[in-house]
Design an enzyme around this catalytic site. Structure first.
Site, PDB file in Angstrom:
ATOM      1  N   HIS A   1      -5.089 -19.093  -0.133  1.00  0.00           N
ATOM      2  CA  HIS A   1      -4.412 -17.808   0.008  1.00  0.00           C
ATOM      3  C   HIS A   1      -3.460 -17.877   1.201  1.00  0.00           C
ATOM      4  O   HIS A   1      -3.876 -18.132   2.324  1.00  0.00           O
ATOM      5  CB  HIS A   1      -5.419 -16.676   0.209  1.00  0.00           C
ATOM      6  CG  HIS A   1      -6.265 -16.402  -0.995  1.00  0.00           C
ATOM      7  ND1 HIS A   1      -5.716 -16.009  -2.206  1.00  0.00           N
ATOM      8  CD2 HIS A   1      -7.609 -16.474  -1.193  1.00  0.00           C
ATOM      9  CE1 HIS A   1      -6.693 -15.832  -3.085  1.00  0.00           C
ATOM     10  NE2 HIS A   1      -7.843 -16.121  -2.499  1.00  0.00           N
TER      11      HIS A   1
ATOM     12  N   ASP B   1      -4.736 -25.209  14.802  1.00  0.00           N
ATOM     13  CA  ASP B   1      -4.252 -26.496  14.307  1.00  0.00           C
ATOM     14  C   ASP B   1      -5.158 -26.942  13.164  1.00  0.00           C
ATOM     15  O   ASP B   1      -5.661 -26.101  12.425  1.00  0.00           O
ATOM     16  CB  ASP B   1      -4.205 -27.518  15.447  1.00  0.00           C
ATOM     17  CG  ASP B   1      -3.095 -28.549  15.273  1.00  0.00           C
ATOM     18  OD1 ASP B   1      -2.849 -28.968  14.125  1.00  0.00           O
ATOM     19  OD2 ASP B   1      -2.476 -28.955  16.272  1.00  0.00           O
TER      20      ASP B   1
END
EC number: 3.2.1.-
Length: 447
Positions: free
Chosen positions: A291, A217
């Site tokens: 990324h 999370d």
């Protein structure tokens, strides 16, 4: 050691460390002075590093004797912690964790609660201390256990130098804190389940730096109310990413500066609310590498449950020097979608270069948001902002180079076995060393 912002800071941090801080951060008295005053070694209170005997009573007794003006010392070794700890009413105290505290019971709320503490330091002196949560015992079945840490009503403090491993739920919650420094920390856990936030922080005047997170999370998240935060050198390595929210009613967040963020399969900005109210203003995200982020840059004022109020006013957001790509071009690489009743304004995108690893175009999506860059509309008068929705398809590949960190994970950690405690990272952003040197003390307080 407390950082005085009027110094040149050559010994402590870059000169611009005060970017959004409003004053000094950290303990008022250093841990060595506290150790000289009084040291409480938990082995003198019955603690045994056998991985079986409950160390909780020994820690509580040591805390009772050294929580005012002293240092509590956990020597190297593995200790079973089968008692929920409430370390409260500390005054000018330090807690040095050089061993491993391994969860040894099935608690339901908080393994370690530090509450109402002033001028306090929770740290590892050998940079090898850790809390082992054995969260896989719950999470592999989709269940949750207790959180590892909560620091509540803590002021003039620092937390640094240790690892929080495999929590059964949230990792570190900083609840109503002030004048704090949080740094040189590693969070490592299962990366495919929510409700495992690494750092949830709200309060005033907090410096967060040199953090690595692997979890399922949020990575480093600002909650309301919050003001005057500097958050830098953050490595979210398989994580939800850095966020603001979710935000409900009474939101009050201002003067937050994120910089030097590195995201591996994580998002650098997710501001989320749905018909809350209050204000978010004066936020900067700069020097960002992403990324394979699902939503690299997102402001979403229709996220989650509708709170049913008038909308959060979002203003003066700056996104500067961003590079990277999202995972799928079916999702907007840039998404700034604000409440139609309370449009966002003074939003600036400066040198934001986001592409995709999936296809030959990206989408930008803007709604009720005013400023400059991407698909934002310009506002001549912020007192009368019209509603709008627009989407832009971009086919021109931006020219940039975004480096990779050598420690990037490509697959999720296993969820059915205990985690090995890794060594503390030596870099949290490409080309950067930790602002504060990792400690290598021998013994309590390094005396």
């Amino acid at each position: 050691m407390q950082v005085k912002l009027f110094y040149t800071l050559a010994l402590w941090a870059p000169i611009l460390v005060s970017a959004q801080l409003s004053g000094s951060v950290g303990p008022l008295v250093d841990f060595k002075t506290k150790a000289k005053n009084k040291t409480c070694d938990i082995t003198d209170y019955g603690a045994v590093a056998d991985g079986k005997t409950d160390v909780g009573p020994a820690i509580l007794d040591a805390w009772g004797n050294c929580s005012t003006g002293g240092l509590i010392y956990v020597p190297p070794g593995t200790y079973s912690l089968a008692t929920d700890l409430e370390l409260k009413h500390g005054e000018s105290t330090a807690f040095q964790l050089d061993g491993v505290l391994a969860r040894g019971h099935e608690g339901s709320y908080q393994l370690i609660l530090v509450r109402n503490c002033h001028d306090c330091e929770f740290f590892s002196g050998n940079s090898q201390g850790a809390v082992q949560g054995y969260g896989y015992e719950y999470l592999q079945d989709g269940n949750y256990g207790e959180r590892l840490f909560r620091f509540q009503d803590v002021s003039d403090f620092s937390v640094h130098g240790f690892a929080a491993i495999d929590s059964p739920a949230y990792y570190l919650v900083f609840d109503t804190v002030s004048n704090g420094e949080i740094y040189n920390l590693l969070v490592r856990g299962i990366a495919d389940l929510g409700m495992t936030d690494a750092f949830d922080i709200w309060g005033q005047n907090v410096w967060v730096h040199d953090i690595e997170v692997t979890n399922g999370d949020e990575c480093v998240t600002v909650k309301s109310p919050a003001s005057d935060f500097l958050i830098e050198n953050i490595y979210c390595n398989l994580s939800g990413g850095t966020a603001i929210g979710s935000l409900g009613t009474g939101t009050n967040i201002s003067n937050i500066h994120y910089r030097n963020l590195y995201m591996n399969q994580a998002d650098a900005c997710y501001l989320k609310t749905h018909n809350g109210d209050g204000i978010v203003k004066n936020i900067v995200w700069e020097n960002v590498i992403v990324h394979r982020g699902p939503y690299p840059l997102a402001v979403n004022e229709a996220w989650g449950k509708d709170v049913g109020s008038t909308g959060v006013q979002v203003q003066n957001l700056t996104f500067r020097n961003w590079y990277g790509e999202n995972t799928a071009n079916s999702r907007p690489a840039i998404r700034i979608e604000c409440d139609e009743d309370v449009p966002c304004y003074d939003i600036t995108l400066d040198n934001v270069n986001l592409w995709t690893e999936d296809g030959d175009y990206v989408e930008w999506s803007c709604a009720n948001a005013y400023g400059s860059g991407a698909c934002l509309q310009e506002a001549k008068d912020t007192g009368d902002l019209a509603t709008y929705t627009t989407a832009v398809t971009v086919t021109a590949t931006p020219s940039y180079s975004a480096t990779h960190m050598p420690g990037d994970f490509t697959t999720n950690p296993p969820s059915t076995a205990p985690f090995t405690i890794p060594p503390m990272p030596t870099s949290f952003y490409p080309g950067a060393t930790p602002i504060s040197t990792l400690l290598s003390l021998s013994g309590a307080g390094g005396l």
